[in-house]
Structure formats: structure tokens, C-alpha cells
Design an enzyme around this catalytic site. Structure first.
Site, PDB file in Angstrom:
ATOM      1  N   GLU A  50      31.105  62.187  79.730  1.00 21.25           N
ATOM      2  CA  GLU A  50      32.560  62.226  79.490  1.00 21.25           C
ATOM      3  C   GLU A  50      33.210  60.977  80.066  1.00 21.25           C
ATOM      4  O   GLU A  50      32.769  60.481  81.104  1.00 21.25           O
ATOM      5  CB  GLU A  50      33.157  63.426  80.246  1.00 21.25           C
ATOM      6  CG  GLU A  50      33.090  64.727  79.521  1.00 21.25           C
ATOM      7  CD  GLU A  50      34.308  64.967  78.646  1.00 21.25           C
ATOM      8  OE1 GLU A  50      35.036  64.016  78.318  1.00 21.25           O
ATOM      9  OE2 GLU A  50      34.528  66.128  78.308  1.00 21.25           O
ATOM     10  N   ASP A  51      34.289  60.523  79.448  1.00 21.19           N
ATOM     11  CA  ASP A  51      35.054  59.421  80.033  1.00 21.19           C
ATOM     12  C   ASP A  51      35.863  59.935  81.232  1.00 21.19           C
ATOM     13  O   ASP A  51      35.730  59.430  82.337  1.00 21.19           O
ATOM     14  CB  ASP A  51      35.955  58.730  78.995  1.00 21.19           C
ATOM     15  CG  ASP A  51      36.875  59.689  78.236  1.00 21.19           C
ATOM     16  OD1 ASP A  51      36.761  60.923  78.423  1.00 21.19           O
ATOM     17  OD2 ASP A  51      37.705  59.202  77.461  1.00 21.19           O
TER      18      ASP A  51
ATOM     19  N   PHE B 288      47.642  57.546  84.189  1.00 22.56           N
ATOM     20  CA  PHE B 288      47.140  57.449  82.830  1.00 22.56           C
ATOM     21  C   PHE B 288      46.421  56.112  82.681  1.00 22.56           C
ATOM     22  O   PHE B 288      47.012  55.056  82.846  1.00 22.56           O
ATOM     23  CB  PHE B 288      48.246  57.599  81.783  1.00 22.56           C
ATOM     24  CG  PHE B 288      47.647  57.866  80.441  1.00 22.56           C
ATOM     25  CD1 PHE B 288      47.348  59.163  80.058  1.00 22.56           C
ATOM     26  CD2 PHE B 288      47.302  56.825  79.601  1.00 22.56           C
ATOM     27  CE1 PHE B 288      46.712  59.407  78.849  1.00 22.56           C
ATOM     28  CE2 PHE B 288      46.671  57.071  78.393  1.00 22.56           C
ATOM     29  CZ  PHE B 288      46.382  58.364  78.012  1.00 22.56           C
TER      30      PHE B 288
ATOM     31  N   ARG C 222      40.911  50.529  73.948  1.00 25.10           N
ATOM     32  CA  ARG C 222      39.545  50.977  74.273  1.00 25.10           C
ATOM     33  C   ARG C 222      38.648  49.785  74.612  1.00 25.10           C
ATOM     34  O   ARG C 222      37.677  49.920  75.332  1.00 25.10           O
ATOM     35  CB  ARG C 222      38.922  51.712  73.077  1.00 25.10           C
ATOM     36  CG  ARG C 222      39.532  53.062  72.773  1.00 25.10           C
ATOM     37  CD  ARG C 222      38.628  53.819  71.808  1.00 25.10           C
ATOM     38  NE  ARG C 222      39.305  54.923  71.146  1.00 25.10           N
ATOM     39  CZ  ARG C 222      39.433  56.149  71.644  1.00 25.10           C
ATOM     40  NH1 ARG C 222      38.967  56.416  72.829  1.00 25.10           N
ATOM     41  NH2 ARG C 222      40.041  57.094  70.965  1.00 25.10           N
TER      42      ARG C 222
HETATM   43  P1  IMP Z   1      40.882  67.550  79.469  1.00 21.01           P
HETATM   44  O1  IMP Z   1      40.422  68.470  78.389  1.00 21.01           O
HETATM   45  O2  IMP Z   1      42.310  67.830  79.897  1.00 21.01           O
HETATM   46  O3  IMP Z   1      39.947  67.498  80.660  1.00 21.01           O
HETATM   47  O4  IMP Z   1      40.986  66.122  78.831  1.00 21.01           O
HETATM   48  C1  IMP Z   1      39.925  65.285  78.786  1.00 21.01           C
HETATM   49  C2  IMP Z   1      40.170  64.208  77.788  1.00 21.01           C
HETATM   50  O5  IMP Z   1      41.539  63.784  77.744  1.00 21.01           O
HETATM   51  C3  IMP Z   1      39.380  62.965  78.191  1.00 21.01           C
HETATM   52  O6  IMP Z   1      38.048  63.052  77.727  1.00 21.01           O
HETATM   53  C4  IMP Z   1      40.193  61.873  77.539  1.00 21.01           C
HETATM   54  O7  IMP Z   1      39.799  61.710  76.201  1.00 21.01           O
HETATM   55  C5  IMP Z   1      41.616  62.384  77.585  1.00 21.01           C
HETATM   56  N1  IMP Z   1      42.299  61.808  78.757  1.00 21.01           N
HETATM   57  C6  IMP Z   1      42.646  62.437  79.894  1.00 21.01           C
HETATM   58  N2  IMP Z   1      43.248  61.595  80.748  1.00 21.01           N
HETATM   59  C7  IMP Z   1      43.271  60.393  80.128  1.00 21.01           C
HETATM   60  C8  IMP Z   1      43.731  59.100  80.523  1.00 21.01           C
HETATM   61  O8  IMP Z   1      44.254  58.860  81.636  1.00 21.01           O
HETATM   62  N3  IMP Z   1      43.549  58.100  79.623  1.00 21.01           N
HETATM   63  C9  IMP Z   1      42.969  58.287  78.404  1.00 21.01           C
HETATM   64  N4  IMP Z   1      42.524  59.484  77.992  1.00 21.01           N
HETATM   65  C10 IMP Z   1      42.660  60.533  78.855  1.00 21.01           C
END
Ligand code: IMP
Length: 183
Positions: free
Chosen positions: A96-97, A149, A162
Site C-alpha cells: 500500500e502507498d 496530505f 504521482r
Molecule cells: P484509507 O482507506 O482511508 O486507508 O485510504 C487509503 C488510500 O487513500 C491510500 O491508499 C491513498 O490512495 C489514499 N490517500 C490517503 N491519504 C492520502 C494522501 O495524503 N495523499 C494521497 N492519497 C492518499
């Protein structure tokens, strides 16, 4: 392009990815692993991590999107691309990123565990632990960050940024829209 504050430089990222790869290499010594990258944000992290790991490794990608408006994700996750190989009895590492609320990871964890892998681990480059609403954590974490963010190194804001080599902070209020749709 607005001025961007660098949070982690490309050198810091490379160093940390190398350390994570060493940890994974030790943990799975002599065993094959399958990396599953979550599109699109984890693609660059996966390709760097996989090249640093000294194991018999294959990789695959999985796609998800969240239902919701541009402004607010509803938290409902939908699969847009499934894995293309059998996972039963395999060592699976979900890549995961960012682990944010944990909704996406929780959904994927449940889905992938249904394949009955031999082991299941999660590698997240960034962990926004303070944002977590789900009881899920990563086994391998690059950096823990506060509620910022971030963009770059695979991560986007409205599909842009990206391709930045460094991880940067977007200099605006936290844009909820970037959580809502494609990753
Ligand atoms: P979650 O389901 O709330 O844990 O969201 C995870 C996903 O939201 C990550 O895999 C990202 O794709 C996106 N995301 C969350 N925070 C950021 C951020 O700060 N920058 C870019 N994408 C984010």
C-alpha cells in the site's frame, strides 16, 4: 505548480525502502513471496521494494475505488481489478502507498484472506496512524506521518503529482476529494 514542501527526499525514501526490503528478505528467507500492489498509488513503491528484496518474488496488482462524492468518501470500497494468480498456500504481501483510515486495507485484507494464503503481511510506505478508524495495522511501515496530505512517489492529488521523485506536502487544507475516487 504551487510550491511544494518536501517531506521525504528521494534519498530518504530509497534508504527506507532498502531497510524494509532487508526486513522482508530476512522474514521470508528461502521462501517465495507474492507482492500485491494497490493501484495506482503503490506502483512505484512496489517496483522499488521488489527490486531490493532478495527472494524468489512475483508481483500482481489489485485495483479499488471508494464510492462517494468528490468531496467525501462514503467509506464503501469497490474492487476494480482483481489479482490474476492463485494465492492459496502462498506468502502474500499487500503493498500500500498509505494506510489512512484503514478502510481500503481492511476490505482488501478480508478479500485476500478468503484465498487462504500461507501467510499474509501488509507493507505500507506511509502510515497516518492518527487517522485510523479500523483495527488494522501494517507489518512493514516506511514512515509514520501526521495528518498531512501528501503527493509524489506514486501518490496523487486528482491524478497529478504521482511522478514526483520526492514525497511532498500539498500546501492547502486537506483535500478530501483525493480520497474519494481512484487511487
Ligand atoms: P484509507 O482507506 O482511508 O486507508 O485510504 C487509503 C488510500 O487513500 C491510500 O491508499 C491513498 O490512495 C489514499 N490517500 C490517503 N491519504 C492520502 C494522501 O495524503 N495523499 C494521497 N492519497 C492518499
Amino acid at each position: 505548480m504551487a510550491e511544494l514542501k518536501v517531506l521525504f527526499t528521494r534519498d530518504q525514501i530509497a534508504q527506507r525502502v532498502c531497510e524494509l526490503a532487508q526486513e522482508i528478505t530476512c522474514d521470508f528467507e528461502g521462501q517465495p513471496v507474492i507482492f500485491i500492489g494497490v493501484l495506482k498509488g503503490a506502483s512505484i513503491f512496489l517496483s522499488d521494494l521488489a527490486r531490493r528484496v532478495q527472494l524468489d518474488a512475483t508481483f500482481d496488482f489489485i485495483g479499488v475505488s471508494s464510492y462517494g462524492s468528490q468531496k467525501q468518501s462514503s467509506g464503501e470500497v469497490r474492487l476494480t481489478k482483481d489479482v490474476e494468480q492463485p494465492l492459496t498456500g502462498k506468502n502474500v504481501i499487500l503493498v500500500e502507498d498509505i494506510l489512512d483510515t484503514g478502510l481500503t486495507t481492511m476490505y482488501l485484507k478480508r478479500m485476500l484472506l478468503a484465498h487462504e494464503p500461507r501467510t499474509f503481511k501488509i507493507a505500507a510506505l506511509l502510515d497516518k496512524a492518527c487517522r485510523r478508524t479500523q483495527d488494522v495495522k501494517a507489518d512493514y511501515v516506511g514512515f509514520t506521518i501526521s495528518n498531512l496530505f501528501v503527493i509524489g512517489y506514486g501518490m496523487d492529488y486528482n491524478e497529478r503529482y504521482r511522478n514526483l521523485a520526492d514525497i511532498c506536502v500539498l500546501p492547502t487544507d486537506r483535500p478530501e476529494s483525493a480520497h474519494a475516487l481512484d487511487k
